[in-house]
Design an enzyme around this catalytic site. Structure first.
Site, PDB file in Angstrom:
ATOM      1  N   GLY A 112    -110.600  21.727 -51.583  1.00  0.00           N
ATOM      2  CA  GLY A 112    -111.556  22.377 -52.486  1.00  0.00           C
ATOM      3  C   GLY A 112    -112.289  21.306 -53.270  1.00  0.00           C
ATOM      4  N   ARG A 113    -112.771  21.706 -54.453  1.00  0.00           N
ATOM      5  CA  ARG A 113    -113.598  20.778 -55.239  1.00  0.00           C
ATOM      6  C   ARG A 113    -112.810  19.544 -55.657  1.00  0.00           C
ATOM      7  NH1 ARG A 113    -115.570  26.253 -57.784  1.00  0.00           N
ATOM      8  NH2 ARG A 113    -113.326  26.460 -57.757  1.00  0.00           N
ATOM      9  N   ILE A 114    -111.533  19.718 -56.018  1.00  0.00           N
ATOM     10  CA  ILE A 114    -110.742  18.558 -56.464  1.00  0.00           C
ATOM     11  C   ILE A 114    -110.376  17.691 -55.255  1.00  0.00           C
ATOM     12  CG2 ILE A 114    -108.672  17.777 -57.681  1.00  0.00           C
ATOM     13  CD1 ILE A 114    -108.709  20.482 -59.206  1.00  0.00           C
ATOM     14  N   ARG A 172    -107.956  25.947 -45.605  1.00  0.00           N
ATOM     15  CA  ARG A 172    -108.108  27.270 -44.988  1.00  0.00           C
ATOM     16  C   ARG A 172    -109.358  27.323 -44.114  1.00  0.00           C
ATOM     17  NH1 ARG A 172    -107.398  30.798 -50.298  1.00  0.00           N
ATOM     18  NH2 ARG A 172    -108.505  28.943 -50.967  1.00  0.00           N
ATOM     19  N   ALA A 191    -100.766  20.010 -57.145  1.00  0.00           N
ATOM     20  CA  ALA A 191    -101.232  21.398 -57.008  1.00  0.00           C
ATOM     21  C   ALA A 191    -100.469  22.351 -57.929  1.00  0.00           C
ATOM     22  CB  ALA A 191    -101.127  21.819 -55.556  1.00  0.00           C
ATOM     23  N   ARG A 192     -99.321  22.815 -57.493  1.00  0.00           N
ATOM     24  CA  ARG A 192     -98.483  23.731 -58.258  1.00  0.00           C
ATOM     25  C   ARG A 192     -97.050  23.579 -57.767  1.00  0.00           C
ATOM     26  NH1 ARG A 192    -101.450  24.670 -61.629  1.00  0.00           N
ATOM     27  NH2 ARG A 192    -102.284  26.605 -62.455  1.00  0.00           N
ATOM     28  N   GLU A 214     -90.949  24.610 -63.419  1.00  0.00           N
ATOM     29  CA  GLU A 214     -91.222  23.704 -64.541  1.00  0.00           C
ATOM     30  C   GLU A 214     -91.345  24.489 -65.850  1.00  0.00           C
ATOM     31  OE1 GLU A 214     -94.994  22.222 -62.817  1.00  0.00           O
ATOM     32  OE2 GLU A 214     -95.948  22.953 -64.642  1.00  0.00           O
ATOM     33  N   HIS A 224     -97.048  17.670 -65.692  1.00  0.00           N
ATOM     34  CA  HIS A 224     -98.204  18.568 -65.471  1.00  0.00           C
ATOM     35  C   HIS A 224     -99.383  18.178 -66.386  1.00  0.00           C
ATOM     36  CE1 HIS A 224     -99.293  22.858 -63.959  1.00  0.00           C
ATOM     37  NE2 HIS A 224    -100.384  22.123 -64.100  1.00  0.00           N
ATOM     38  N   ILE A 225     -99.875  16.953 -66.199  1.00  0.00           N
ATOM     39  CA  ILE A 225    -100.914  16.429 -67.091  1.00  0.00           C
ATOM     40  C   ILE A 225    -102.179  15.997 -66.337  1.00  0.00           C
ATOM     41  CG2 ILE A 225     -99.354  15.675 -68.945  1.00  0.00           C
ATOM     42  CD1 ILE A 225     -99.601  12.791 -67.746  1.00  0.00           C
TER      43      ILE A 225
HETATM   44  C1  GLV Z   1    -103.698  23.179 -64.085  1.00  0.00           C
HETATM   45  O1  GLV Z   1    -102.698  23.121 -63.450  1.00  0.00           O
HETATM   46  C2  GLV Z   1    -104.752  24.091 -63.818  1.00  0.00           C
HETATM   47  O2  GLV Z   1    -104.608  24.982 -62.965  1.00  0.00           O
HETATM   48  O3  GLV Z   1    -105.815  23.952 -64.448  1.00  0.00           O
END
Ligand code: GLV
Length: 322
Positions: free
Chosen positions: A155-157, A177, A238-239, A268, A286-287
């Site tokens: 995606g964009r990131i 995808r 990501a997550r 987390e 998560h920063i």
């Molecule tokens: C951070 O994890 C976000 O989804 O912006």
């Protein structure tokens, strides 16, 4: 009368001030993480909420909140939202895309480089008083330059991460995808679209930056780790839940892959403590989007959405299919 909103977590005070010119604001500057029962209680008389990923907006909650009209998440990810349920209950949802792309991509590189070049491991060793001499084989890591960067989630990131690889003369392969347009691929350092298996097999450095959903749960588990090069690194921006953390711990312990850089974790902030016993993992809380300017932009973006949505305009980052 101004509509009532809840700002569910602590936020920049000037953004609270801005919101209070439009709304009756109940804030939470103590930053208590509300239980589902507390959240329902706090939201009972509210038309809107500004939330982060810690607030689960699901059917059970929405059933108790007939006055709720809009929830603005201060995050690009929105796996804490049940969008079909929100649509059913007529509640608008928004996220904060784009404003964090470049900052998150910068951090992805920082984490990948720290992982490949063993920066935190060697710093711990130095701080521990163990540095008495230079040696040819201390902290030998893996080169980034000239290597293959594999990205899952383009995606964009993901594209911003790929763009940065031109200066490192890297080959970029990706899985997503859907395939990017040839123009987008060209801008992303001529990224080549391949199967997930090819990304796993060929990547020297694997970057995960795809949205979390039931479909992407454990995209990387034991079987996927087994396909990677023993010299490869894995970076998860990501997550939590995209990677099976138990399987990753086993792979790092047995050097099935060389190292990992993790900004997100299953469960987390109570992540698996076995990570702490491993030297070949870089851990951050998560920063990835946490620069001053970007977190401010995210807070203001969430506020813009809420202000638009509750004044009858279309929120710029509307997610709900109403
Ligand atoms: C951070 O994890 C976000 O989804 O912006």
């Amino acid at each position: 009368m101004k509509p009532a909103i809840l700002v569910a977590r602590a936020i920049f005070p000037d953004v609270l001030t801005r919101l209070s010119t439009h709304f009756e604001v109940e804030s939470n500057q103590e930053d208590i993480i509300f239980s589902p029962t507390q959240l329902a209680e706090k939201l009972r008389d509210k038309a809107g909420a500004l939330t982060t990923s810690s607030a689960r907006i699901n059917r059970e909650l929405l059933q108790q909140l007939p006055n709720l009209k809009m929830v603005a998440n201060m995050a690009v990810g929105y796996d804490n939202f049940d969008l079909p349920a929100m649509a059913e209950f007529g509640v608008q949802a928004s996220n904060t895309p784009d404003v964090l792309n470049e900052t998150t991509a910068d951090f992805g590189w920082a984490l990948m480089m720290a992982t490949a070049r063993r920066i935190t491991e060697s710093e711990h060793w130095l701080r521990d008083g163990q540095w008495h001499k230079w040696r040819y084989d201390y902290f030998l890591g893996a080169d980034l330059h000239g290597s293959t960067l594999g990205i899952i989630g383009m995606g964009r990131i993901g594209q911003a991460i790929a763009r940065r690889s031109t200066g490192f003369n890297m080959k970029v392969i990706y899985h997503n995808r859907s395939r990017l347009s040839s123009e987008q691929e060209a801008l992303a350092n001529h990224a080549q679209y391949v199967s997930k298996e090819e990304v796993l097999r060929q990547a020297d450095h694997l970057m995960l930056i795809l949205p979390y959903s039931t479909a992407s749960h454990h995209t990387i588990g034991a079987a996927e780790l087994a396909q990677m090069k023993p010299t490869a690194t894995l970076t998860n921006l990501a997550r939590g839940g995209i990677v099976d953390d138990q399987a990753l711990i086993a792979a790092l312990r047995t050097n099935q892959i060389a190292a990992a850089g993790l900004d997100v974790f299953e469960n987390e902030p109570r992540f698996n403590p076995d990570f702490l016993s491993l030297k070949n993992v870089v851990l951050t809380p998560h920063i990835a989007s946490a620069s001053e300017a970007t977190r401010r932009a995210m807070a203001n973006c969430a506020a813009d959405n809420l202000i638009a949505g509750l004044s009858g305009q279309r929120p710029p980052n509307l997610l709900t299919l109403l």
